[in-house]
Design a protein around this motif. Sequence first.
Motif, short mmCIF file in Angstrom:
data_model
loop_
_atom_site.label_atom_id
_atom_site.label_comp_id
_atom_site.label_asym_id
_atom_site.label_seq_id
_atom_site.Cartn_x
_atom_site.Cartn_y
_atom_site.Cartn_z
N LEU A 57 0.82 -1.21 0.00
CA LEU A 57 0.00 0.00 0.00
C LEU A 57 0.85 1.27 0.00
O LEU A 57 0.47 2.28 -0.60
N LEU A 58 1.97 1.23 0.67
CA LEU A 58 2.86 2.40 0.65
C LEU A 58 3.38 2.66 -0.76
O LEU A 58 3.35 3.80 -1.25
N VAL A 59 3.85 1.61 -1.42
CA VAL A 59 4.35 1.77 -2.79
C VAL A 59 3.23 2.25 -3.71
O VAL A 59 3.41 3.19 -4.50
N PHE A 135 12.66 5.52 -1.31
CA PHE A 135 11.86 5.15 -2.48
C PHE A 135 11.13 6.37 -3.05
O PHE A 135 11.09 6.57 -4.27
N THR A 136 10.57 7.18 -2.16
CA THR A 136 9.85 8.37 -2.61
C THR A 136 10.78 9.33 -3.33
O THR A 136 10.42 9.91 -4.37
N GLY A 137 11.99 9.49 -2.80
CA GLY A 137 12.95 10.39 -3.42
C GLY A 137 13.36 9.93 -4.82
O GLY A 137 13.37 10.72 -5.77
N VAL A 138 13.67 8.65 -4.95
CA VAL A 138 14.09 8.12 -6.25
C VAL A 138 12.94 8.17 -7.25
O VAL A 138 13.09 8.63 -8.39
N ALA A 139 11.76 7.70 -6.82
CA ALA A 139 10.60 7.70 -7.72
C ALA A 139 10.19 9.12 -8.09
O ALA A 139 9.82 9.39 -9.24
N VAL A 153 3.86 8.58 -17.82
CA VAL A 153 2.81 8.95 -16.86
C VAL A 153 1.73 7.87 -16.81
O VAL A 153 1.29 7.47 -15.72
N GLU A 154 1.30 7.39 -17.98
CA GLU A 154 0.26 6.36 -18.00
C GLU A 154 0.77 5.06 -17.40
O GLU A 154 0.03 4.35 -16.70
N THR A 155 2.04 4.74 -17.66
CA THR A 155 2.63 3.53 -17.08
C THR A 155 2.72 3.67 -15.56
O THR A 155 2.46 2.71 -14.82
N LEU A 156 3.08 4.86 -15.11
CA LEU A 156 3.16 5.12 -13.67
C LEU A 156 1.80 4.91 -13.01
O LEU A 156 1.69 4.28 -11.94
N GLY A 157 0.75 5.42 -13.65
CA GLY A 157 -0.59 5.24 -13.11
C GLY A 157 -1.00 3.78 -13.08
O GLY A 157 -1.62 3.31 -12.11
N PHE A 158 -0.64 3.05 -14.13
CA PHE A 158 -0.98 1.63 -14.18
C PHE A 158 -0.25 0.87 -13.08
O PHE A 158 -0.83 0.01 -12.40
N LEU A 159 1.04 1.18 -12.87
CA LEU A 159 1.80 0.50 -11.83
C LEU A 159 1.23 0.81 -10.45
O LEU A 159 1.20 -0.06 -9.57
N ALA A 160 0.77 2.05 -10.26
CA ALA A 160 0.22 2.44 -8.97
C ALA A 160 -1.01 1.61 -8.62
O ALA A 160 -1.10 1.03 -7.53
N VAL A 161 -1.95 1.54 -9.54
CA VAL A 161 -3.19 0.83 -9.23
C VAL A 161 -3.01 -0.69 -9.30
O VAL A 161 -3.68 -1.43 -8.58
N LEU A 162 -2.08 -1.15 -10.15
CA LEU A 162 -1.82 -2.59 -10.20
C LEU A 162 -1.18 -3.06 -8.89
O LEU A 162 -1.53 -4.12 -8.36
N THR A 163 -0.27 -2.25 -8.35
CA THR A 163 0.35 -2.59 -7.07
C THR A 163 -0.70 -2.64 -5.97
O THR A 163 -0.71 -3.55 -5.13
#
Length: 253
Positions: A57-59, A135-139, A153-163
Motif C-alpha cells: 500500500l505504501l508503494v 523510495f519516494t525520493g528516487v521515484a 505517466v500512463e505507465t506510472l498510473g498503471f503501476l500504482a493501481v496494479l500494485t
Amino acid sequence: MEAEGLDWLLVPLHRLVSWGAAAAMVFGGVVPYIPQYRDIRRTQNADGFSTHVCLVLLVANILRILFWFGRRFESPLLWQSIVMTLTMLLMLKLCTEVRVANELNLKRRSFADFDPHHFWHWSSFGDYVQCVLAFTGVAGYVTYLSIDSTLFVETLGFLAVLTEAMLGVPQLYRNYCHRSTEGMSLKMVLMWTSGDTFKTAYFLLNGAPLQFSVCGLLQVLVDLAILGQAYIFACHPQKPAPHTAHPASAKAL
C-alpha cells in the motif's frame, strides 16, 4: 414546472451525496485496518498480519500521488492516498514495536545494512521510514525527469493501481502457506471487500482513468479469494502433526 420547483431540494441533496461519497473515498480505505490495529494492540501479537500489506500500500499510494502530478485526477483519490500512507506507517510502527518486544533474537537489523535477506524485517520503525523516504525520493526524481512523457505517466498510473490491486496477495500467500487464517481479522477482509467494491463502482461512475477501474475489479477478486480461504480453512482445519517421541526419550522410558 414541478421539476424546477424541486431543484431547491435535489441540488443540495446531490451535493450532499457527492460530499459523502468523496469522504467515504478518502477515509473509507483506512477503516478495515482499525479492527486489525486494535487486535494487535490487545493481544500484543502481530503474527497474523503481514506487514507486506503495508509495503504494497505504501508503494501503491506513493506512486499514485506521483501520478497525480502527471495526470490530475479527482482530489478525493489524492487525499485517499495521503491518508492511507499515514495509516500504513502507523500500522508498521505498531507491528514493529510488538515484534521487537516479543523477539528473542536481539540482533539489530537495519535498512542501512542493505541485506536483502532481511528486507522489510528491520528492528526499528525508523528504518522503515528511511526506506519509504528513499523510495519516494528516487521515484519522485524519475517522475520529475519524465513528467512530459505521456507513456511514462500512463505507465506510472498503471503501476500504482496494479500494485494496490495486489494488496491482498501477501495475506493470500501467507494463509496458503500456513493453511490457516488464524490471527487475520475477518472483519478487516470483509471491510476490504466492501470498500473495494464501493471504490470500483466510484471509479466507474466518475470516469476515473481506465487503470483504476480494471485494477479495482482485480482487487475485489483477490478479496473474495481470501474470504474463500477463511471459509475453507474454517470448514477443514489443519490437523496438528502427531508428536513423535525423540529416540533418547524412548530409551529413557
